[in-house]
Structures are given as C-alpha cells and as structure tokens.
Motif scaffolding. Structure first.
Motif, PDB file in Angstrom:
ATOM      1  N   ALA A  11     -24.315  -4.225   4.313  1.00 12.79           N
ATOM      2  CA  ALA A  11     -23.937  -3.549   5.552  1.00 12.79           C
ATOM      3  C   ALA A  11     -23.689  -2.071   5.294  1.00 12.79           C
ATOM      4  O   ALA A  11     -23.011  -1.700   4.337  1.00 12.79           O
ATOM      5  CB  ALA A  11     -22.696  -4.199   6.137  1.00 12.79           C
ATOM      6  N   ILE A  12     -24.249  -1.246   6.168  1.00  6.02           N
ATOM      7  CA  ILE A  12     -24.023   0.194   6.118  1.00  6.02           C
ATOM      8  C   ILE A  12     -23.156   0.553   7.306  1.00  6.02           C
ATOM      9  O   ILE A  12     -23.442   0.154   8.435  1.00  6.02           O
ATOM     10  CB  ILE A  12     -25.350   0.981   6.173  1.00  6.02           C
ATOM     11  CG1 ILE A  12     -26.205   0.660   4.946  1.00  6.02           C
ATOM     12  CG2 ILE A  12     -25.080   2.479   6.269  1.00  6.02           C
ATOM     13  CD1 ILE A  12     -27.572   1.295   4.979  1.00  6.02           C
ATOM     14  N   ALA A  13     -22.090   1.286   7.030  1.00  2.00           N
ATOM     15  CA  ALA A  13     -21.187   1.710   8.100  1.00  2.00           C
ATOM     16  C   ALA A  13     -20.860   3.185   7.921  1.00  2.00           C
ATOM     17  O   ALA A  13     -20.886   3.708   6.800  1.00  2.00           O
ATOM     18  CB  ALA A  13     -19.909   0.879   8.070  1.00  2.00           C
ATOM     19  N   LEU A  14     -20.571   3.833   9.027  1.00  3.76           N
ATOM     20  CA  LEU A  14     -20.108   5.222   9.016  1.00  3.76           C
ATOM     21  C   LEU A  14     -18.694   5.247   9.553  1.00  3.76           C
ATOM     22  O   LEU A  14     -18.369   4.521  10.495  1.00  3.76           O
ATOM     23  CB  LEU A  14     -20.986   6.104   9.907  1.00  3.76           C
ATOM     24  CG  LEU A  14     -22.449   6.235   9.531  1.00  3.76           C
ATOM     25  CD1 LEU A  14     -23.191   7.071  10.575  1.00  3.76           C
ATOM     26  CD2 LEU A  14     -22.592   6.864   8.157  1.00  3.76           C
ATOM     27  N   SER A  70     -20.903  15.626  13.565  1.00  2.00           N
ATOM     28  CA  SER A  70     -20.170  14.480  13.021  1.00  2.00           C
ATOM     29  C   SER A  70     -20.166  14.600  11.502  1.00  2.00           C
ATOM     30  O   SER A  70     -21.181  14.909  10.888  1.00  2.00           O
ATOM     31  CB  SER A  70     -20.816  13.166  13.458  1.00  2.00           C
ATOM     32  OG  SER A  70     -22.156  13.095  13.024  1.00  2.00           O
ATOM     33  N   TYR A  71     -18.995  14.389  10.926  1.00  2.56           N
ATOM     34  CA  TYR A  71     -18.801  14.402   9.472  1.00  2.56           C
ATOM     35  C   TYR A  71     -18.374  12.992   9.101  1.00  2.56           C
ATOM     36  O   TYR A  71     -17.238  12.605   9.358  1.00  2.56           O
ATOM     37  CB  TYR A  71     -17.703  15.391   9.075  1.00  2.56           C
ATOM     38  CG  TYR A  71     -18.049  16.837   9.332  1.00  2.56           C
ATOM     39  CD1 TYR A  71     -18.487  17.654   8.298  1.00  2.56           C
ATOM     40  CD2 TYR A  71     -17.919  17.388  10.600  1.00  2.56           C
ATOM     41  CE1 TYR A  71     -18.804  18.985   8.535  1.00  2.56           C
ATOM     42  CE2 TYR A  71     -18.230  18.720  10.837  1.00  2.56           C
ATOM     43  CZ  TYR A  71     -18.667  19.505   9.797  1.00  2.56           C
ATOM     44  OH  TYR A  71     -18.983  20.817  10.026  1.00  2.56           O
ATOM     45  N   ASP A  72     -19.280  12.224   8.510  1.00  2.00           N
ATOM     46  CA  ASP A  72     -19.001  10.818   8.248  1.00  2.00           C
ATOM     47  C   ASP A  72     -19.087  10.467   6.775  1.00  2.00           C
ATOM     48  O   ASP A  72     -19.908  11.016   6.031  1.00  2.00           O
ATOM     49  CB  ASP A  72     -19.980   9.929   9.015  1.00  2.00           C
ATOM     50  CG  ASP A  72     -19.779   9.998  10.514  1.00  2.00           C
ATOM     51  OD1 ASP A  72     -18.626   9.853  10.965  1.00  2.00           O
ATOM     52  OD2 ASP A  72     -20.774  10.203  11.232  1.00  2.00           O
ATOM     53  N   GLY A  82     -21.443   7.590   0.255  1.00  2.00           N
ATOM     54  CA  GLY A  82     -22.035   8.899   0.487  1.00  2.00           C
ATOM     55  C   GLY A  82     -21.439   9.582   1.693  1.00  2.00           C
ATOM     56  O   GLY A  82     -20.379   9.199   2.198  1.00  2.00           O
ATOM     57  N   ARG A  83     -22.152  10.611   2.133  1.00  2.00           N
ATOM     58  CA  ARG A  83     -21.732  11.331   3.328  1.00  2.00           C
ATOM     59  C   ARG A  83     -22.941  11.639   4.181  1.00  2.00           C
ATOM     60  O   ARG A  83     -24.065  11.766   3.687  1.00  2.00           O
ATOM     61  CB  ARG A  83     -20.963  12.602   2.984  1.00  2.00           C
ATOM     62  CG  ARG A  83     -21.807  13.730   2.408  1.00  2.00           C
ATOM     63  CD  ARG A  83     -20.942  14.960   2.189  1.00  2.00           C
ATOM     64  NE  ARG A  83     -21.729  16.064   1.647  1.00  2.00           N
ATOM     65  CZ  ARG A  83     -21.253  17.256   1.439  1.00  2.00           C
ATOM     66  NH1 ARG A  83     -19.995  17.538   1.706  1.00  2.00           N
ATOM     67  NH2 ARG A  83     -22.018  18.223   0.952  1.00  2.00           N
ATOM     68  N   LEU A  84     -22.686  11.764   5.485  1.00  2.00           N
ATOM     69  CA  LEU A  84     -23.723  12.129   6.449  1.00  2.00           C
ATOM     70  C   LEU A  84     -23.092  13.097   7.441  1.00  2.00           C
ATOM     71  O   LEU A  84     -22.085  12.773   8.071  1.00  2.00           O
ATOM     72  CB  LEU A  84     -24.252  10.895   7.187  1.00  2.00           C
ATOM     73  CG  LEU A  84     -25.285  11.164   8.286  1.00  2.00           C
ATOM     74  CD1 LEU A  84     -26.568  11.771   7.697  1.00  2.00           C
ATOM     75  CD2 LEU A  84     -25.601   9.882   9.045  1.00  2.00           C
ATOM     76  N   ILE A  85     -23.699  14.269   7.544  1.00  2.00           N
ATOM     77  CA  ILE A  85     -23.231  15.293   8.475  1.00  2.00           C
ATOM     78  C   ILE A  85     -24.392  15.600   9.409  1.00  2.00           C
ATOM     79  O   ILE A  85     -25.474  15.986   8.956  1.00  2.00           O
ATOM     80  CB  ILE A  85     -22.779  16.561   7.728  1.00  2.00           C
ATOM     81  CG1 ILE A  85     -21.683  16.223   6.706  1.00  2.00           C
ATOM     82  CG2 ILE A  85     -22.290  17.617   8.717  1.00  2.00           C
ATOM     83  CD1 ILE A  85     -21.321  17.371   5.777  1.00  2.00           C
ATOM     84  N   ARG A  94     -29.653  18.137  13.877  1.00  2.00           N
ATOM     85  CA  ARG A  94     -29.826  18.722  12.543  1.00  2.00           C
ATOM     86  C   ARG A  94     -29.071  17.861  11.545  1.00  2.00           C
ATOM     87  O   ARG A  94     -27.858  17.689  11.657  1.00  2.00           O
ATOM     88  CB  ARG A  94     -29.285  20.142  12.519  1.00  2.00           C
ATOM     89  CG  ARG A  94     -29.118  20.795  11.142  1.00  2.00           C
ATOM     90  CD  ARG A  94     -30.411  21.224  10.459  1.00  2.00           C
ATOM     91  NE  ARG A  94     -31.283  22.039  11.286  1.00  2.00           N
ATOM     92  CZ  ARG A  94     -31.278  23.369  11.329  1.00  2.00           C
ATOM     93  NH1 ARG A  94     -30.414  24.056  10.610  1.00  2.00           N
ATOM     94  NH2 ARG A  94     -32.138  24.001  12.101  1.00  2.00           N
ATOM     95  N   ILE A  95     -29.792  17.308  10.595  1.00  2.00           N
ATOM     96  CA  ILE A  95     -29.149  16.604   9.496  1.00  2.00           C
ATOM     97  C   ILE A  95     -28.680  17.702   8.547  1.00  2.00           C
ATOM     98  O   ILE A  95     -29.470  18.258   7.785  1.00  2.00           O
ATOM     99  CB  ILE A  95     -30.106  15.605   8.822  1.00  2.00           C
ATOM    100  CG1 ILE A  95     -30.562  14.559   9.839  1.00  2.00           C
ATOM    101  CG2 ILE A  95     -29.431  14.956   7.614  1.00  2.00           C
ATOM    102  CD1 ILE A  95     -31.695  13.670   9.368  1.00  2.00           C
ATOM    103  N   VAL A  96     -27.416  18.040   8.661  1.00  2.00           N
ATOM    104  CA  VAL A  96     -26.844  19.128   7.887  1.00  2.00           C
ATOM    105  C   VAL A  96     -26.759  18.719   6.420  1.00  2.00           C
ATOM    106  O   VAL A  96     -27.064  19.505   5.528  1.00  2.00           O
ATOM    107  CB  VAL A  96     -25.449  19.518   8.431  1.00  2.00           C
ATOM    108  CG1 VAL A  96     -24.798  20.603   7.583  1.00  2.00           C
ATOM    109  CG2 VAL A  96     -25.550  19.954   9.895  1.00  2.00           C
ATOM    110  N   ASP A  97     -26.356  17.483   6.180  1.00  2.00           N
ATOM    111  CA  ASP A  97     -26.275  17.001   4.810  1.00  2.00           C
ATOM    112  C   ASP A  97     -26.304  15.482   4.811  1.00  2.00           C
ATOM    113  O   ASP A  97     -25.680  14.834   5.654  1.00  2.00           O
ATOM    114  CB  ASP A  97     -24.992  17.484   4.137  1.00  2.00           C
ATOM    115  CG  ASP A  97     -25.013  17.317   2.624  1.00  2.00           C
ATOM    116  OD1 ASP A  97     -26.061  16.947   2.062  1.00  2.00           O
ATOM    117  OD2 ASP A  97     -23.973  17.550   1.990  1.00  2.00           O
TER     118      ASP A  97
END
Length: 178
Positions: A11-14, A70-72, A82-85, A94-97
């Motif tokens: 499972a992937i969650a943010l 969103s900073y997740d 990991g992180r997803l911004i 825009r996928i910032v990171d």
C-alpha cells in the motif's frame, strides 16, 4: 526498519509533512545526493553539514516559489519511503520534487505514486511538468509516463519536461541546423 523485499502490491499512502518530519525529509534528500558526494573529499561531518545547508536552502526555495502546493510524506506498507511535492496551478501541475529512499527505488513505486497526479491533471485538462537532472535514471520512468523535454538547452544540469493532458506527449524540441 527492515530491508525485506517490497511487494508490488504494498500500500502506498501520502500524508501531509509536518515539522516533525524534518529529520526524515533530510534523510530522503541526503539519499538523493549520495553518489554525487561519494566523489568529494569531504569528511562525514562535512557532508552532513553540507547536506543540512543544501536541504534548508532547497526547502526555503520551495516555500518561496511554489504556491498551492502539497508537501507529502510517502509511506509504503506503513513505512516512511519518500516525499512528493506537487504545485497545483490553473493549467498545470508541477511535480516540484519526488524522491524515494534507496530501498524503495526500482520497485514500481514511482509509477504508482505518480499515477494519481497524472489522472488529476488529465481530469482537469492540465499539463504536468517537472525538472529532471540530465543524468537522472528516473528519466526512463518519466518517458514511459509520457513526459518529454521541452527545450534543447537549459541552464544548469536540470531540464524542464512536460506531459500533455491525457498522456499525449508534450511538445518535443527539435534541433535545427544553424
């Protein structure tokens, strides 16, 4: 944390990043710079200080330049991974990171993580963009997802890539003879 193999169905969650996540986010950032710093003569202490300074500068830049963002923290099977911004603008996401800790790379998690972002953009009729370092192995992932570089030349080591709505490739640059 265990180094057990990841399941393709983990499972992937943010969840929204909080100030308490700073050590984790710094560790994720540092993991993306390991190969680069391996070639330096820095001591471990110098590397840690350099990474702290760079992470702080990057975080401040993101805060200043990306609104509606969103900073997740990414969790896989309940473990921090990991992180997803993502910045959300009227005509563009825009996928910032996006960054994963090493043990989570190469297991299809990036594809599964970005699929909802792409679906959101398609639903809005918006393009998706991101900056990619020229030698980043994730370029293969981005190409599979329909991204393409949009300019032949950019300053620095990063290049802007885009994906048009509904998976149509973004406009590709064409090099002409001069």
């Amino acid at each position: 944390m265990t180094d057990a193999p990841l399941s393709g169905t983990s499972a992937i969650a943010l969840r929204p990043a909080t100030p308490a996540d700073r050590p984790l986010l710094l560790r994720i950032y540092a993991s993306t710079r390991e190969q680069e710093l391996a070639r330096t003569p820095f001591t471990p202490e110098q590397k840690a200080a350099f990474l702290e300074q760079q992470f702080t500068a990057q975080s401040a830049h993101y805060e200043r330049h990306y609104s509606d963002t969103s900073y997740d923290v990414v969790e896989v099977g309940g473990a921090p991974a990991g992180r997803l911004i993502v910045a959300r603008w009227p005509q563009e996401l825009r996928i910032v990171d996006v960054a994963l800790l090493p043990r989570f790379r190469g297991a299809g998690i990036g594809t599964r993580l970005l699929a909802p972002v792409l679906a959101e953009a398609d639903g809005r009729g918006a393009k998706v963009s991101l900056h990619v370092e020229r030698f980043n192995p994730a370029q293969r992932l981005y190409q599979r997802l329909g991204f393409a570089p949009v300019a032949a030349e950019e300053q620095g080591i990063r290049q802007l890539w885009e994906r048009a709505p509904s998976g149509r490739p973004a406009r590709r640059y064409v090099k002409t003879a001069s």
